[in-house]
Design a protein around this motif. Structure first.
Motif, PDB file in Angstrom:
ATOM      1  N   CYS A  44       1.294  -4.579  35.608  1.00 40.84           N
ATOM      2  CA  CYS A  44       0.625  -5.362  36.649  1.00 40.84           C
ATOM      3  C   CYS A  44       0.431  -6.792  36.133  1.00 40.84           C
ATOM      4  O   CYS A  44      -0.089  -6.983  35.033  1.00 40.84           O
ATOM      5  CB  CYS A  44      -0.725  -4.732  36.979  1.00 40.84           C
ATOM      6  SG  CYS A  44      -1.738  -5.726  38.087  1.00 40.84           S
ATOM      7  N   GLU A  46      -1.657  -8.930  37.097  1.00 37.79           N
ATOM      8  CA  GLU A  46      -3.074  -9.313  37.151  1.00 37.79           C
ATOM      9  C   GLU A  46      -3.845  -8.778  35.949  1.00 37.79           C
ATOM     10  O   GLU A  46      -4.507  -9.518  35.241  1.00 37.79           O
ATOM     11  CB  GLU A  46      -3.691  -8.777  38.447  1.00 37.79           C
ATOM     12  CG  GLU A  46      -5.102  -9.235  38.705  1.00 37.79           C
ATOM     13  CD  GLU A  46      -5.144 -10.649  39.235  1.00 37.79           C
ATOM     14  OE1 GLU A  46      -4.145 -11.091  39.814  1.00 37.79           O
ATOM     15  OE2 GLU A  46      -6.180 -11.310  39.044  1.00 37.79           O
ATOM     16  N   CYS A  47      -3.748  -7.450  35.716  1.00 37.18           N
ATOM     17  CA  CYS A  47      -4.561  -6.827  34.658  1.00 37.18           C
ATOM     18  C   CYS A  47      -3.721  -6.389  33.455  1.00 37.18           C
ATOM     19  O   CYS A  47      -4.289  -6.043  32.417  1.00 37.18           O
ATOM     20  CB  CYS A  47      -5.321  -5.627  35.228  1.00 37.18           C
ATOM     21  SG  CYS A  47      -4.249  -4.255  35.707  1.00 37.18           S
ATOM     22  N   CYS A  83      -1.069  -0.677  41.487  1.00 32.94           N
ATOM     23  CA  CYS A  83      -1.799  -0.846  40.232  1.00 32.94           C
ATOM     24  C   CYS A  83      -2.672   0.380  39.996  1.00 32.94           C
ATOM     25  O   CYS A  83      -3.381   0.842  40.893  1.00 32.94           O
ATOM     26  CB  CYS A  83      -2.651  -2.108  40.245  1.00 32.94           C
ATOM     27  SG  CYS A  83      -3.471  -2.359  38.653  1.00 32.94           S
ATOM     28  N   CYS A  88      -8.867  -3.398  39.470  1.00 30.43           N
ATOM     29  CA  CYS A  88      -7.985  -4.568  39.538  1.00 30.43           C
ATOM     30  C   CYS A  88      -8.016  -5.180  40.936  1.00 30.43           C
ATOM     31  O   CYS A  88      -8.110  -4.473  41.945  1.00 30.43           O
ATOM     32  CB  CYS A  88      -6.556  -4.165  39.167  1.00 30.43           C
ATOM     33  SG  CYS A  88      -5.401  -5.553  39.149  1.00 30.43           S
TER      34      CYS A  88
HETATM   35 ZN   LIG Z   1      -3.713  -4.502  38.023  1.00 33.08          ZN
END
Ligand SMILES: [Zn+2]
Length: 156
Positions: A44, A46-47, A83, A88
């Motif tokens: 992912c 983002e995280c 995700c 998240c």
């Molecule tokens: Zn994520």
């Protein structure tokens, strides 16, 4: 053709894992390479968490370096993953293939690298003329600001 495809994997994606070639089609002045991604998981953006839950797939058409004087267009079936982390902000994300694609990129990484090298060596107009010779025409502005840094493009 089934004997040739593994050799095409090695030729076209020698530094890229998990992207087998499905087919290659030569059309007049272009070569269309159909490939798909097969990695079990993706990270992912983002995280950073790994996920193996596939949400769906879609086609990407990144331009690649020319082959035998013909422009190469990839038809890459990539996937969206869900995700795995409940905390998240991002629910789904598109997988990227290291060494081949990047987020929002319309060119393969090797084409992007070649264009960056042309931009550094020749800069604006001369560089743009050189990319015409190599059948991957880009504007002088694209060379000056760097390929794959589109203005105003929206991607998810
Ligand atoms: Zn994520």
């Amino acid at each position: 053709m089934s004997d040739v495809l593994p050799q095409l994997d090695e030729l076209l994606f020698f530094s890229v894992d998990d992207v087998p070639v499905v087919s290659v089609e030569v059309i007049d002045t272009a070569v269309r390479v159909e490939a798909r991604t097969t990695a079990r998981q993706a990270a992912c953006p983002e995280c950073g968490g790994q996920s193996g839950r596939i949400h769906g797939s879609y086609l990407r058409f990144p331009r690649d370096l020319p082959a035998a004087g013909k422009l190469v267009v990839m038809s890459l079936r990539a996937r969206r993953f869900v995700c795995a982390k409940g905390t998240c902000q991002r629910r789904t994300f598109a997988e990227q293939v290291p060494g081949l694609t990047r987020r929002c990129g319309r060119r393969t990484e090797r084409l992007r690298s070649a264009l960056v090298a042309v931009g550094l060596a020749l800069a604006g107009r001369a560089g743009a003329r050189m990319t015409n010779v190599f059948e991957v025409p880009v504007s002088r502005n694209t060379l000056l600001r760097g390929p794959n840094k589109g203005v105003g493009r929206v991607c998810r």
